[in-house]
Design an enzyme around this catalytic site. Structure first.
Site, PDB file in Angstrom:
ATOM      1  N   GLU A  61      -0.763  13.307  36.818  1.00 31.35           N
ATOM      2  CA  GLU A  61       0.326  14.277  36.850  1.00 31.35           C
ATOM      3  C   GLU A  61      -0.248  15.548  36.223  1.00 31.35           C
ATOM      4  O   GLU A  61      -0.849  15.488  35.146  1.00 31.35           O
ATOM      5  CB  GLU A  61       1.515  13.798  36.001  1.00 31.35           C
ATOM      6  CG  GLU A  61       2.677  14.787  36.097  1.00 31.35           C
ATOM      7  CD  GLU A  61       3.818  14.506  35.116  1.00 31.35           C
ATOM      8  OE1 GLU A  61       3.654  13.651  34.230  1.00 31.35           O
ATOM      9  OE2 GLU A  61       4.867  15.162  35.257  1.00 31.35           O
ATOM     10  N   ARG A  89      -5.541  -0.012  29.726  1.00 30.19           N
ATOM     11  CA  ARG A  89      -6.022   1.344  29.482  1.00 30.19           C
ATOM     12  C   ARG A  89      -7.015   1.322  28.332  1.00 30.19           C
ATOM     13  O   ARG A  89      -7.062   0.402  27.527  1.00 30.19           O
ATOM     14  CB  ARG A  89      -4.851   2.254  29.170  1.00 30.19           C
ATOM     15  CG  ARG A  89      -4.212   1.932  27.823  1.00 30.19           C
ATOM     16  CD  ARG A  89      -3.002   2.818  27.518  1.00 30.19           C
ATOM     17  NE  ARG A  89      -3.055   4.107  28.144  1.00 30.19           N
ATOM     18  CZ  ARG A  89      -1.987   4.760  28.601  1.00 30.19           C
ATOM     19  NH1 ARG A  89      -0.793   4.204  28.516  1.00 30.19           N
ATOM     20  NH2 ARG A  89      -2.089   5.947  29.130  1.00 30.19           N
ATOM     21  N   LYS A 133      -1.012  11.592  25.315  1.00 30.07           N
ATOM     22  CA  LYS A 133      -0.820  12.990  25.684  1.00 30.07           C
ATOM     23  C   LYS A 133      -0.037  13.731  24.607  1.00 30.07           C
ATOM     24  O   LYS A 133      -0.376  14.836  24.230  1.00 30.07           O
ATOM     25  CB  LYS A 133      -0.072  13.028  27.024  1.00 30.07           C
ATOM     26  CG  LYS A 133      -0.194  14.331  27.765  1.00 30.07           C
ATOM     27  CD  LYS A 133       0.409  14.219  29.164  1.00 30.07           C
ATOM     28  CE  LYS A 133      -0.528  13.504  30.132  1.00 30.07           C
ATOM     29  NZ  LYS A 133       0.023  13.433  31.503  1.00 30.07           N
TER      30      LYS A 133
END
Length: 563
Positions: free
Chosen positions: A37, A264, A274
């Site tokens: 994104e 991850r 983030k």
RNA sequence: UGGGGCGUCGACAAAUGGUAAGUCACGGGACUUUGGAUCCCGCAUCUGUAGGUUCGAAUCCUACCGCCCCAGCCA
């Protein structure tokens, strides 16, 4: 390649699935995608996904990997990020060819799929408020309750949805929901939202839309539209897979991709989310998204890491389903391992201590030859290093009262100056406060180049620069950003207080004059110290700036540290 | 006390019922004009725990324990 190696040797579970699908004829080739994104910068966790997705595509004949921007939230996305992301993926060494896509390009098709869902009674417009929807959802142990709008007629839903698109309603007035099961044990299946009204301009579609599809609706259908064979994502989307399949199965989707999830990447001594990265950048704790201490791709690049070392690191950590935390030492090892074969060796003194060679003629200068690759001299040849009566050595390479195992300089001790002469310390000069300001030595003219004709050996070799010829350079000594292996330990702990106060120490170093020719981006090994790169932004010939990429392993520090 | 996942060396991670790979870290040694690099050697009688099946189990079965994810109109 060893023919006795089994076919699946070294294959992670995803590659095995791909191999099985190829073997069974389910697929002729593989099509993967990396779907960021565009609302932030890529970090090394993304690198793991990029290396996986593009890597698999490269390994399979006819395989390809799409770069798709998952941009269905107009409020957070920006062109700045799509450019940064493309730059980072390219820098890592991957090429999506002509397969660059944007989910926002699918908005019209997605809208059509939504209409088709409404037409078969599997989606409805819900007019509950945000809070009401939340309370109707139930909890993980209690079923939710049906929305009072759940049984609107197809005609009414169609009409309302079209008017939603037409801009007749305000944000939050209505949403489109899938009609599944409010009592589903999987929370994701309790009539999930498919579209919300957002009167906000999108960075690509402008004001063409005021309704935007949600992730679960966009992602699976984008995959289907692009003919993705294996949709690889991280573990937290496991619960979404049931919905992924439900949507694909209830819409006239052009293909049926399958989703697979892997763990991850987590690294100790840093943060990866983030939100925390944004806090570090916006809080001014680092200089920007490319601060060399950050685990962002831009930061690693600025730091001086090579893309090869990051790819190798990703290969080494593997791909599995167990949550884990990789030791940053493995990353550092990968960086050293790569640079060891690539970085020419030069000399730089980070913390200078003056040395006067008392028996060396005043005013005399010799040019000594020093190979750039001592382990492979022909590789890059040599450069000339000036030697004179006054030199600088590393302050840490001298001790007035050295312990037995200290193989460097001390009163009466003899060491070798790299590529130059053997010197013996004969005197120590101090200031009024007792600080050592100068060391006097005698050199042995017979040892030019570093070998004694009488065969005598010295235990230590230290680096040096000629005081009169050295260049002054700003050296940025980067270290781990946090001094705690799990700075965000637990949950929302205040990770800011675990910032390492010495994550950036700056030194005015003296470097050998050959470095005058260094260009921004050039990497070197400063012998016995570490790997450094001429900073891409700040380095100039008149004002050299070097970033420490990673220090060399230091076994003396280990010995000294044990006492 | 719903559902979905995951537990193998300090850290990653293989092993697909046949007797616990590899890498990093760590320890020891060799070599060395970087205390770097390189090269040797060592490092899980054992796979979360307890039972069971089997000639044989990390792999199959049962129960239990622990950790992660899901209740954004984020992705």
């Amino acid at each position: 390649m060893g023919s006795d190696e089994s076919k699946t040797d070294g294959m992670d579970f995803i590659r095995q699935i791909v191999a099985d699908d190829l073997a069974s004829g389910k697929h002729d080739t593989v099509v993967t995608r990396f779907p960021p994104e565009p609302n932030g910068y890529l970090h090394i966790g993304h690198a793991k996904s990029i290396v996986l997705n593009f890597g698999i595509a490269q390994e399979i004949p006819g395989g390809r990997c799409h770069l798709r921007f998952d941009d269905s939230n107009p409020e957070t996305e920006d062109m700045e990020y799509v450019e940064a992301i493309q730059r980072d993926v390219r820098w890592l060494g991957f090429d999506w060819g002509r397969h660059l896509y944007f989910a926002s390009d699918y908005f019209e098709k997605l809208y059509g799929f939504a209409i088709s869902l409404i037409e078969i009674g599997k989606a409805y417009v819900c007019s509950l408020s945000e809070e009401e929807i939340r309370s109707h959802r139930g909890t993980v142990t209690q079923p939710g309750t049906d929305s009072p709008y759940r049984d609107r007629t197809v005609e009414e839903n169609l009409d309302l949805f079209r008017r939603m698109r037409g801009g007749e309603f305000t944000d939050g007035e209505h949403v489109l929901r899938a009609r599944i099961d409010m009592a589903a044990s999987n929370m994701k299946m309790r009539d999930p939202l498919l579209y919300r009204i957002r009167h906000a301009p999108h960075y690509r579609t402008g004001d063409a839309w005021c309704i935007y599809p949600m992730y679960d609706f966009v992602h699976c259908l984008s995959d289907a539209l692009e003919g993705i064979s294996h949709s690889i994502c991280t573990l937290e989307f496991e619960n979404n897979r049931e919905l992924y399949d439900w949507i694909i199965d209830n819409v006239p989707a052009p293909s049926k991709p399958r989703q697979y999830e892997f763990a991850r990447l987590n690294l100790n001594y840093t943060v990866m989310s983030k939100r925390k990265l944004v806090e570090l950048v916006e809080g001014g704790h680092v200089s920007g998204w490319d601060d060399p201490r950050l685990p962002t791709i831009a930061g690693l690049r600025r730091r001086g890491c090579t893309p090869e070392s990051i790819r190798k690191f990703c290969d080494r950590i593997g791909v599995a389903k167990a949550n884990s935390v990789v030791d940053v030492a493995l990353l550092e090892h990968s960086i050293r391992d790569d640079l060891n074969t690539k970085a020419p060796r030069v000399m730089a003194v980070l913390d200078p201590l003056k040395v006067v060679i008392v028996n060396y003629p005043e005013g005399q200068v010799e040019e000594l030859d020093a190979p750039y690759f001592p382990d492979d001299p022909p590789r890059m040849g040599t450069r000339r290093v000036p030697f004179s009566r006054e030199l600088f050595i590393e302050r840490g390479d001298f001790m007035e009262d050295p312990p037995k195992k200290f193989f460097r300089l001390g009163p009466g001790r003899e060491v070798r100056l790299r590529w130059a002469y053997f010197i013996t310390c004969v005197d120590v000069k101090k200031d009024e406060r007792g600080n050592i300001v100068e060391v006097h030595c005698r050199y042995d003219p017979q040892t030019r180049g570093g070998d004694a004709p009488d065969g005598r050996r010295v235990k230590g070799t230290i680096h040096w620069v000629s005081a009169a010829h050295a260049l002054t350079a700003e050296v940025r000594l980067y270290d781990r950003l946090f001094d705690d292996p799990t700075p965000d330990g637990g949950k929302e702990a205040d990770f800011i207080r675990h910032l390492n106060p010495h994550s950036l120490d700056t030194a005015d170093a003296r470097v050998e004059p050959s470095l005058r020719d260094a260009l921004p981006g050039d990497r070197f090994q400063f012998e016995r110290t570490g790997y450094f790169i001429a900073d891409a932004m700040d380095h100039t010939a008149s004002r050299p700036v070097f970033n420490r990429i990673v220090p060399l392993r230091d076994s003396w520090a280990k010995i000294a540290g044990k006492k």
